[in-house]
Design a protein around this motif. Structure first.
Motif, short mmCIF file in Angstrom:
data_model
loop_
_atom_site.label_atom_id
_atom_site.label_comp_id
_atom_site.label_asym_id
_atom_site.label_seq_id
_atom_site.Cartn_x
_atom_site.Cartn_y
_atom_site.Cartn_z
N VAL A 37 0.65 24.31 3.52
CA VAL A 37 2.15 24.82 4.77
C VAL A 37 2.13 23.00 5.35
N TRP A 38 1.58 22.23 5.98
CA TRP A 38 1.69 21.20 5.99
C TRP A 38 2.52 20.36 5.04
N SER A 39 1.80 20.32 3.81
CA SER A 39 2.73 19.32 2.97
C SER A 39 3.83 19.92 2.49
N ILE A 40 3.93 20.80 2.84
CA ILE A 40 5.41 21.15 2.22
C ILE A 40 6.35 20.51 3.29
N THR A 425 -3.95 -6.39 -6.25
CA THR A 425 -5.60 -6.18 -7.08
C THR A 425 -5.66 -4.89 -4.68
N ALA A 426 -4.39 -5.29 -4.36
CA ALA A 426 -4.88 -4.26 -2.80
C ALA A 426 -5.12 -2.80 -2.98
N VAL A 427 -6.49 -1.72 -3.06
CA VAL A 427 -6.21 -0.56 -2.67
C VAL A 427 -5.65 -0.50 -1.60
N ASN A 428 -3.95 0.38 -0.92
CA ASN A 428 -4.47 0.08 0.11
C ASN A 428 -4.78 2.15 0.30
N ASP A 429 -4.58 1.97 1.58
CA ASP A 429 -4.91 3.63 2.03
C ASP A 429 -3.08 4.39 3.15
N HIS A 430 -1.61 3.72 1.76
CA HIS A 430 -0.49 4.55 2.29
C HIS A 430 -0.75 6.24 2.27
N ARG A 431 -1.36 6.05 0.82
CA ARG A 431 -1.08 7.51 0.56
C ARG A 431 -2.40 8.70 1.69
N HIS A 432 -3.36 8.09 1.97
CA HIS A 432 -3.69 8.77 3.32
C HIS A 432 -3.23 9.03 4.23
N LYS A 433 -2.59 8.36 4.97
CA LYS A 433 -1.36 8.69 5.98
C LYS A 433 -0.55 9.45 5.11
N ASP A 434 -0.01 9.23 4.55
CA ASP A 434 1.44 10.51 4.03
C ASP A 434 1.24 11.65 3.91
N CYS A 435 -0.60 11.88 3.54
CA CYS A 435 -1.14 13.18 2.67
C CYS A 435 -1.63 13.26 3.15
N VAL A 436 -2.23 13.03 4.94
CA VAL A 436 -2.85 13.83 5.79
C VAL A 436 -2.43 14.40 7.32
N PRO A 437 -2.99 15.50 7.26
CA PRO A 437 -1.92 15.77 9.27
C PRO A 437 -3.09 14.57 10.05
N VAL A 438 -2.39 13.76 10.96
CA VAL A 438 -2.59 13.02 11.58
C VAL A 438 -3.83 13.31 12.68
#
Length: 501
Positions: A37-40, A425-438
């Motif tokens: 639900v949150w992701s949608i 070479t950087a693996v950033n955490d943008h996906r973690h912040k975008d795809c996980v509720p705060v």
């Protein structure tokens, strides 16, 4: 607290037999639904564009805390209705067309790949751990109210219940995340047995102190106790402190055999001792004499919890690395050179989602066979073999579910591996912040702190209110307030970047 009220509260959680595993899976499936639900909403609307917006914070709390609270209380007998009420309003949103931002490919230079880049933060693992912590915090207070069904409370000896599952899942999750540090050390060829053992001793001391504080407060305030849960002096904090220490003590043997194989060996040996050498009879029927006898459940169940912990570590080796490593279903991670040189060796090597599916299917099949044919059932009190298998099967399954939601809504993370010097070479955490509720990131940031605060608040509520005499409406109001306090504290610490533990 009067003696009579204490006795009534102890009786309220004594002699229970639990419920069905299907029932438990049903109510906890709301955790996966809430993430869906949150992701949608996040992807199709702008409601979560500003995580500091009051409306967004309230909606985050309702989805990730209140839905779970309702699932284990007033909607526990009507989960389909709760799920439908959560999902049906989203149908119009799902059908709405939105501009899709193409899936971002992260380019990785294998030559300069670091151990931190090799073990990026995974969105679905964060969601799984936070949701597990939330439902644990909800249950430890809800169990003292009549609105919480007795079938979800810890069983006396034999049977399955939601709270029995929560204890094992906590240990499994702890093993899963502990694998990250070992992976990084081995990747950097920096693993040191003695140093890790000393570190584990240091890390165990604060949790041992928490266990001692809980024991002291229980005796001091004449708080209700359920002695057959762990014993007269033992509590879950002592178990949490000792398991990593034992695992690190036997790390060379565990690495030689692999964590999952070692876990099976410990589980089988413990089961033999339980059933063939009368340990089961001793735990159930012997008098509580001496320190061991008074705490027999807590001491002997360590073997089962260690097996669960090792299964969590093994899964960490499978799903945490950036790309599947050689024989990742069976063995520990090697050095960077070994990982890169054996990258094309596919023997016993699986992707995270395939690994989760295989393990979930295997452990559920094993659970079904043993539950059908074996003379003994599940016992959290002893942490026997069937309990170990059930806990692992459940956690594999729900991690698989969270991974499916992530892939369905956000897509599989895309990495381009190259040795070209001009690549990022950087693996950033943008996906973690975008795809996980705060709200879930906040809980995960200080998980142990939230758990300790939940225990403190549970004690205060029980010392202040006669919880077993409270109406369902008043209980829900109090429980929602309790959840709001935990959520607010976690959010405050997270936004201020205060990391306690």
């Amino acid at each position: 607290m009067s003696a009579s009220l204490k006795e009534r509260k102890e009786e309220f959680v004594t002699g229970l037999t639990g419920g069905s595993t299907i029932d438990i899976y049903g109510v906890t499936s709301v955790s996966i639904i809430s993430y869906l639900v949150w992701s949608i909403l996040k992807k199709k609307t702008s409601v979560f564009s500003d995580s500091n917006d009051v409306q967004a914070m309230v909606l985050d709390f309702l989805i990730n805390w209140v839905l779970l609270l309702l699932s284990v209380t007033c909607y526990s007998n009507n989960i389909i209705t709760l799920i439908a009420a959560s999902m049906i309003p989203l149908l119009l949103i799902v059908l709405r067309r939105t501009k899709e931002s193409g899936r971002k490919t992260i380019k990785i230079n294998l030559t300069t790949l670091s151990s931190t880049q090799f073990t990026p933060i995974l969105a679905y693992v964060t969601v799984y751990r936070a949701q597990m912590m939330i439902i644990t915090c909800i249950c430890i207070l809800s169990v003292d109210f009549p609105v919480f069904p007795r079938r979800f409370a810890k069983v006396e000896t034999w049977g399955t219940s939601l709270m029995d599952l929560g204890v094992g899942s906590f240990v499994f999750s702890m093993g899963l995340v502990s694998a990250r540090q070992t992976i990084r050390q081995r990747f950097d060829s920096n693993y040191n047995y003695v140093r890790n053992l000393i570190t584990s001793i240091k890390n165990s001391i604060p949790i041992l102190v928490l266990g001692a504080l809980r024991l002291t407060s229980v005796k001091l305030f004449d708080y209700q106790e359920h002695i057959t849960e762990y014993g007269m002096h033992w509590n879950f904090f002592f178990t949490l402190s000792l398991i990593p220490l034992v695992a690190n003590s036997f790390a060379p043997i565990i690495d030689l055999l692999s964590p999952i194989v070692t876990g099976f060996i410990i589980m089988l040996l413990y089961e033999v001792v339980l059933t063939k050498y009368e340990l089961l009879e001793y735990i159930l029927n012997s008098k509580r004499e001496g320190l061991i006898g008074m705490n027999k459940e807590g001491l002997f169940s360590l073997a089962g919890y260690l097996a669960i912990y090792l299964n969590g570590i093994s899964l960490g080796y499978t799903i945490l690395p950036l790309f599947p490593t050689c024989k990742n279903l069976l063995r520990a991670i090697g050095s960077k050179d070994e990982c890169l040189s054996n990258r094309k060796n596919r023997a016993f090597t699986v992707s995270p989602i395939k690994g989760l599916f295989i393990l979930a299917a295997l452990f559920h099949a094993l659970y079904y066979i043993l539950d059908t044919c074996y003379i003994y059932g599940v016992s959290r009190r002893m942490a026997n073999s069937l309990y170990v298998i059930w806990v692992c099967a459940y956690n594999y399954t729900f991690l698989f579910g969270f991974k499916l939601v992530e892939n369905l809504i956000w897509g599989e993370p895309q990495y381009e591996l190259t040795r070209s010097e001009n690549k990022i070479t950087a693996v950033n955490d943008h996906r973690h912040k975008d795809c996980v509720p705060v709200g879930l990131r906040a809980v995960n940031y200080n998980g142990l702190t939230v758990f300790v605060l939940a225990n403190v608040l549970t004690g205060l509520v029980n010392l202040t209110f006669s919880t077993i005499d409270m109406s369902d409406i008043m209980a829900l109001i109090l429980l929602i307030t309790y959840c709001a306090v935990l959520s607010a504290v976690a959010f405050f610490l997270y936004t201020k970047r205060i990391h306690i533990r």
